[in-house]
Design a protein around this motif. Structure first.
Motif, PDB file in Angstrom:
ATOM      1  N   SER A  29       0.846  -1.185   0.000  1.00  0.00           N
ATOM      2  CA  SER A  29       0.000   0.000   0.000  1.00  0.00           C
ATOM      3  C   SER A  29       0.882   1.236   0.000  1.00  0.00           C
ATOM      4  CB  SER A  29      -0.906   0.013   1.238  1.00  0.00           C
ATOM      5  OG  SER A  29      -0.111   0.186   2.398  1.00  0.00           O
ATOM      6  N   ARG A  82      -2.878   8.637  -0.274  1.00  0.00           N
ATOM      7  CA  ARG A  82      -3.984   7.783   0.176  1.00  0.00           C
ATOM      8  C   ARG A  82      -5.259   8.091  -0.609  1.00  0.00           C
ATOM      9  NH1 ARG A  82      -2.739   8.800   6.548  1.00  0.00           N
ATOM     10  NH2 ARG A  82      -1.477   6.939   6.985  1.00  0.00           N
ATOM     11  N   SER A  83      -5.499   9.376  -0.869  1.00  0.00           N
ATOM     12  CA  SER A  83      -6.697   9.759  -1.621  1.00  0.00           C
ATOM     13  C   SER A  83      -6.638   9.226  -3.048  1.00  0.00           C
ATOM     14  CB  SER A  83      -6.845  11.281  -1.626  1.00  0.00           C
ATOM     15  OG  SER A  83      -7.020  11.786  -0.319  1.00  0.00           O
ATOM     16  N   ARG A 129      -7.223   5.498  -3.040  1.00  0.00           N
ATOM     17  CA  ARG A 129      -8.648   5.188  -2.874  1.00  0.00           C
ATOM     18  C   ARG A 129      -9.405   5.361  -4.185  1.00  0.00           C
ATOM     19  NH1 ARG A 129     -12.602   7.709   1.857  1.00  0.00           N
ATOM     20  NH2 ARG A 129     -14.465   6.511   1.297  1.00  0.00           N
ATOM     21  N   GLN A 150      -8.770   2.328  -6.196  1.00  0.00           N
ATOM     22  CA  GLN A 150      -9.458   1.164  -5.643  1.00  0.00           C
ATOM     23  C   GLN A 150     -10.953   1.205  -5.921  1.00  0.00           C
ATOM     24  OE1 GLN A 150      -8.271   1.479  -1.533  1.00  0.00           O
ATOM     25  NE2 GLN A 150      -6.421   0.233  -1.807  1.00  0.00           N
ATOM     26  N   GLU A 151     -11.552   2.395  -5.789  1.00  0.00           N
ATOM     27  CA  GLU A 151     -12.989   2.549  -5.994  1.00  0.00           C
ATOM     28  C   GLU A 151     -13.349   2.787  -7.451  1.00  0.00           C
ATOM     29  OE1 GLU A 151     -14.056   5.784  -3.468  1.00  0.00           O
ATOM     30  OE2 GLU A 151     -14.046   4.571  -1.637  1.00  0.00           O
TER      31      GLU A 151
END
Length: 662
Positions: free
Chosen positions: A11, A40-41, A44, A47-48
């Motif tokens: 990650s 991190r944003s 995400r 991932q989404e």
């Protein structure tokens, strides 16, 4: 792909966080938690499989923050930037660091537009009878031939050619002139090679112009002639520049240059000994005659001058050119009818180019599309007639968003007064009510710089209003006084070339420093000269953003006036009319937030590292005297603020300041 999508992949926390694999590598980047927050944003969003608006203040290290999750995603990602400088930094500095220090295995390709590469087919043709615009240009031929025989990339940037080297247009190609797979040297073509490399790459580094040129080709059914292979996700860095870049490719345009190139290419596709040459040349000469007649009278009829910039194409004025336009269209159709019967790839390509020009002329003549603005401009010796979409939002929805499920928009300036609504609407991500039309997340990552300590915002109120007589004379006087405070080392940024040239003429002999003026030399040469000794650079448009001068070389940024887009600009006027027709208020909904973002870009030239310190001076009193000035101030970093020249002098030189103004 070298990095298949897998839950077993590391990650961003494990790689970017404290004690992570990249921490030591990031020492040169002043590793900080803001970088991890943005990473991190972005992770995400991947991932989404959603869309992200990420404003990252200057100094957050946003490039590495989005590159790491992009490379870990296991997907083919396009990174598109507004400037060649950032494109080169990503490919030649950031990616090697990630590869070497993280041990990641990935393939990345740096792509440019076709015109940057030597076309082997056109080079062979040119070599048989090299012709140059001047003896000076001809002196480069020997060097160019040696390079052509040894280069592995065909990239013009390897050559030290002047920007004005006109022969390059006959040695390179564009989407209009490329023969594609029908070219006799297609397999050895430099563009073919880079596209094949891109097809197996994990990351493609491009610029906005190439990205949208490729997207526009796909929309016209010419996808096979583009440069970019299919991709899964896009990261737009310097995303504040997207609207202008996209708009320039999603419209219709004809120009004197485009007709001149067609005539030149048509005369060169066939040997004079060919039995068909007489017919071809007569058709081409006829086209050239009518084209020159059209573009010689167009400026006068349309009320167009190079000084005035763009003007709206009014139906009644365009009607006065209808006879000349029809003659050009008929000549194009006649040439097309001739080339259609022939089989050579070069002649087949001429058929398509003629048809495209006829279609563009016809669209422009109607002046009837409600979602386009029709305008003309003079640039150098060229005349351009254009129809551009008033908004690019629908084009992006139809051409881009339906094909990729992950898009990241990032810049130091996306939010106006802390809100993303303006940018999101312009990009087609929010509807007219401000509701997302797709899954959109936002994040604002603050700059790690201490703006209250590092920067001062000087807002003089004694100058005339920018629209009042004598403003530029008073501004020139203020510029001289401000440069005395910092010892030069100043960017003086203007919202118009006219003000820039007038202030330069008034102040240059009073400034005991090297004085530079935009346009006197290429941009990179101006920056090199600026860094070499204390200097004052008078500049406009292209120096408001994408220019990085860290350290003591730049200690002062002077901005002449609030950067409202001119309501006389045809595109701006059309957007205002469109908003009014919807019952929206254009000043607060469009003009003000656009100007606030532009002002932030200008302010952003000053503080580039934690060690930088300096002054931003805005000579427009309206930021203090008008109610809307609060919106501008709310959008700017929290610099120490004063209206007093004496206080400013004391602050800059580290002396006690007794009349601090908030």
């Amino acid at each position: 792909m070298a990095l298949p999508a897998s839950s077993h992949l590391p990650s961003v926390d494990s790689l970017l966080g404290p004690g992570g694999a990249l921490e030591a590598a990031l020492e040169a980047y002043e590793y900080r938690p803001e970088q991890l927050q943005m990473a991190r944003s972005v992770e995400r969003a991947f991932q989404e499989r959603g869309y992200l608006l990420a404003e990252a203040g200057t100094g957050t290290g946003k490039t590495l923050a989005y590159l790491v999750p992009a490379l870990l995603s296991g997907r083919r990602v396009v990174v598109s930037t507004a400037t060649k400088t950032l494109q080169e930094q990503i490919f030649f500095k950031d990616l090697p660091l990630l590869r070497e220090r993280m041990g990641l295995s990935f393939e990345a390709v740096y792509l440019k537009g076709r015109s940057n590469y030597l076309c082997l087919h056109r080079y062979d043709t040119f070599s048989k009878d090299p012709q140059f615009a001047s003896r000076e240009e001809g002196r480069y031929w020997k060097h160019l031939k040696t390079w052509a025989g040894s280069t592995e990339t065909g990239d013009r940037s390897e050559l030290e050619l002047p920007e004005s080297f006109s022969a390059w247009g006959r040695l390179s190609t564009t989407s209009d002139t490329c023969l594609g797979s029908k070219c006799p040297v297609y397999d050895n073509c430099f563009v073919t090679r880079v596209r094949r490399a891109a097809e197996s790459a994990d990351l493609l580094v491009v610029n906005h112009h190439l990205f949208f040129a490729d997207l526009a080709l796909r929309g016209r059914g010419q996808r096979g002639e583009g440069v970019l292979p299919p991709y899964d996700a896009v990261i737009f860095d310097e995303a504040h520049a997207l609207e202008d870049a996209a708009g320039s490719y999603f419209g219709h345009s004809v120009s004197s240059f485009r007709l001149e190139e067609l005539v030149r290419d048509a005369l060169g596709v066939m040997s004079p000994q060919d039995s068909r040459f007489g017919m071809l040349s007569s058709l081409v000469v006829r086209l050239r005659t009518y084209s020159e007649a059209l573009f010689s009278q167009a400026p006068r009829v349309l009320g167009l001058t190079e000084q005035e910039g763009a003007v709206a194409l009014k139906p009644e004025r365009l009607e006065q050119l209808s006879g000349s336009i029809e003659q050009v269209k008929e000549s194009l159709s006649a040439l097309s009818a001739f080339t259609t019967t022939e089989r050579e790839p070069e002649l087949t390509l001429l058929t398509r180019r003629c048809a495209d020009l006829v279609a563009d002329f016809s669209f422009l003549q109607k002046v009837e599309s409600n979602d386009h603005v029709y305008w003309a401009e003079a640039r150098g010796r060229g005349v351009f007639l254009r129809a551009s979409p008033i908004e690019v939002s629908r084009e992006l929805q139809e051409r881009l968003y339906g094909g990729v499920d992950t898009v990241v928009f990032t810049s130091a300036t996306l939010a106006a007064a802390g809100r993303f609504d303006f940018f999101a609407k312009r990009m087609g991500l929010y509807d007219d009510e401000g509701s997302p039309v797709t899954s959109v997340r936002t994040v604002a990552v603050p700059s790690p710089f201490d703006f209250e300590r590092q920067s001062a915002l000087y807002l003089p109120t004694h100058l005339p209003d920018p629209a009042a007589p004598g403003f530029i004379e008073a501004a020139a006087e203020e510029i001289v006084r401000l440069c005395e405070v910092t010892g030069g080392r100043a960017f003086v940024l203007f919202t118009s070339l006219r003000n820039m040239e007038r202030a330069h003429a008034l102040a240059r002999h009073r400034l005991p420093y090297q004085v530079l003026l935009q346009g006197e030399r290429p941009k990179q040469q101006l920056l090199e000269a600026f860094r070499s000794q204390p200097s004052v650079l008078f500049a406009a448009h292209s120096f408001w953003e994408g220019v990085d001068v860290p350290g003591d070389a730049l200690s002062l940024v002077v901005i002449d006036r609030l950067p409202f887009a001119s309501p006389g600009d045809p595109l701006v006027a059309a957007r205002i009319r469109q908003l009014e027709a919807r019952g929206e208020e254009p000043f607060g909904g469009y003009q003000l937030p656009q100007a606030a973002l532009a002002l932030r870009q200008g302010f952003g030239r000053l503080i580039r590292t934690r060690a930088d310190r300096g002054i931003v001076a805005l000579l427009d009193r309206r930021i203090v005297t008008k109610s809307y000035g609060r919106s501008f101030l709310a959008s700017l970093p929290p610099a120490w603020r004063t209206h007093s020249h004496d206080s400013l002098h004391a602050w800059f030189h580290g002396e006690p300041v007794y009349d601090v103004e908030e």
